[in-house]
Motif scaffolding. Structure first.
Motif, short mmCIF file in Angstrom:
data_model
loop_
_atom_site.label_atom_id
_atom_site.label_comp_id
_atom_site.label_asym_id
_atom_site.label_seq_id
_atom_site.Cartn_x
_atom_site.Cartn_y
_atom_site.Cartn_z
N ASP A 37 6.43 5.39 -0.39
CA ASP A 37 5.80 6.70 -0.23
C ASP A 37 6.57 7.57 0.75
OD1 ASP A 37 3.80 6.16 -2.03
OD2 ASP A 37 2.32 5.58 -0.52
N ARG A 38 7.19 6.95 1.72
CA ARG A 38 7.90 7.70 2.76
C ARG A 38 9.35 8.01 2.37
NH1 ARG A 38 7.48 7.78 8.50
NH2 ARG A 38 5.27 7.36 8.16
N TYR A 39 10.00 7.06 1.70
CA TYR A 39 11.43 7.21 1.41
C TYR A 39 11.69 7.12 -0.09
CZ TYR A 39 11.80 6.45 6.43
OH TYR A 39 11.65 6.56 7.79
N LEU B 115 7.81 1.45 9.79
CA LEU B 115 7.94 2.89 9.59
C LEU B 115 8.28 3.60 10.90
CD1 LEU B 115 4.91 3.48 7.19
CD2 LEU B 115 7.32 3.39 6.57
N ASN C 167 3.19 -0.53 9.82
CA ASN C 167 3.41 0.74 10.50
C ASN C 167 4.57 0.65 11.50
OD1 ASN C 167 1.35 2.07 9.16
ND2 ASN C 167 -0.19 1.52 10.69
N GLU D 197 11.61 5.75 11.73
CA GLU D 197 11.48 7.11 12.23
C GLU D 197 12.27 7.28 13.53
OE1 GLU D 197 10.47 11.05 12.96
OE2 GLU D 197 10.53 9.85 11.12
#
Length: 213
Positions: free
Chosen positions: A173-175, A91, A88, A95
């Motif tokens: 999943d995010r990028y 991430l 995390n 961010e």
């Protein structure tokens, strides 16, 4: 402390069960018995315990003849027992970079990371034929925690690399650039076109790279 506990658990029969299920799309108790050296009741007891702890769930798998068969599959919670490269914190850092430097900044950084990785992986691949290179790449990815294996279809002669874990799943999943760069990594390492397809059911993950000479 958690790291030591995970290492200890990795040597246990319960981890063997989780690992075998991870490399599948779900297994029955009978199928697990065939894969590990343990009695039916021993496997059953471990599965019940793992389900109670939230690491397995069950569903009724259709069979050609007779009643549907009860099979076990991993839950998302079971992912904690398998390798992951990005936490995390990673991430959150990306961010923060987005907030400071703009929307495109995280993907630009990830692009550069993958360009360096592609060169590094390509230098590790051995072999002359596509099959030799694919086996080499699968072995390397296996060592990196992707639970990767080479598969040669006996009927059509098609080559595949199949992976049952992704240490970069949260990042992918995010990028959207991450799955694209994974595909490019395979293409650069093998010198052929590659099609990447994923399947996800409950806590199970399967990524198939179809090699297209």
């Amino acid at each position: 402390m958690k790291s030591r506990l995970l290492k200890k658990f990795a040597k246990s029969q319960k981890y063997q069960i989780l690992s075998e299920i991870k490399r599948s799309q779900g297994l029955s108790v009978s199928e697990l018995c065939e894969r590990i050296n343990l009695s039916y009741m021993g496997v059953k007891q471990h599965c019940v315990s793992l389900e109670k702890d939230g690491y397995l769930d069950t569903w009724r798998r259709p069979k050609g003849m007779g009643r549907p068969e009860k099979a076990y599959r991993l839950t998302n919670q079971a992912q904690e027992f398998f390798p992951t490269e990005y936490t995390n914190l990673t991430l959150e850092i990306l961010e923060s970079i987005r907030q400071v430097y703009g929307e495109a900044a995280p993907e630009k950084i990830l692009y550069q990371i993958y360009q360096n990785l592609i060169q590094s992986v390509a230098s590790r691949i051995t072999g002359v034929t596509l099959e030799e290179k694919a086996r080499s790449l699968a072995a390397y990815r296996e060592s990196e925690g992707y639970m990767s294996e080479f598969y040669h279809h006996p009927d059509n002669g098609q080559y595949y690399i199949i992976e049952y874990n992704s240490p970069v799943l949260a990042l992918a999943d995010r990028y959207k650039i991450v799955p694209q760069m994974e595909e490019q990594l395979f293409e650069q390492a093998l010198g052929v076109k590659v099609l990447r397809q994923t399947e996800r059911v409950s806590g199970l993950y399967k990524c198939v790279f179809t090699l297209q000479p």
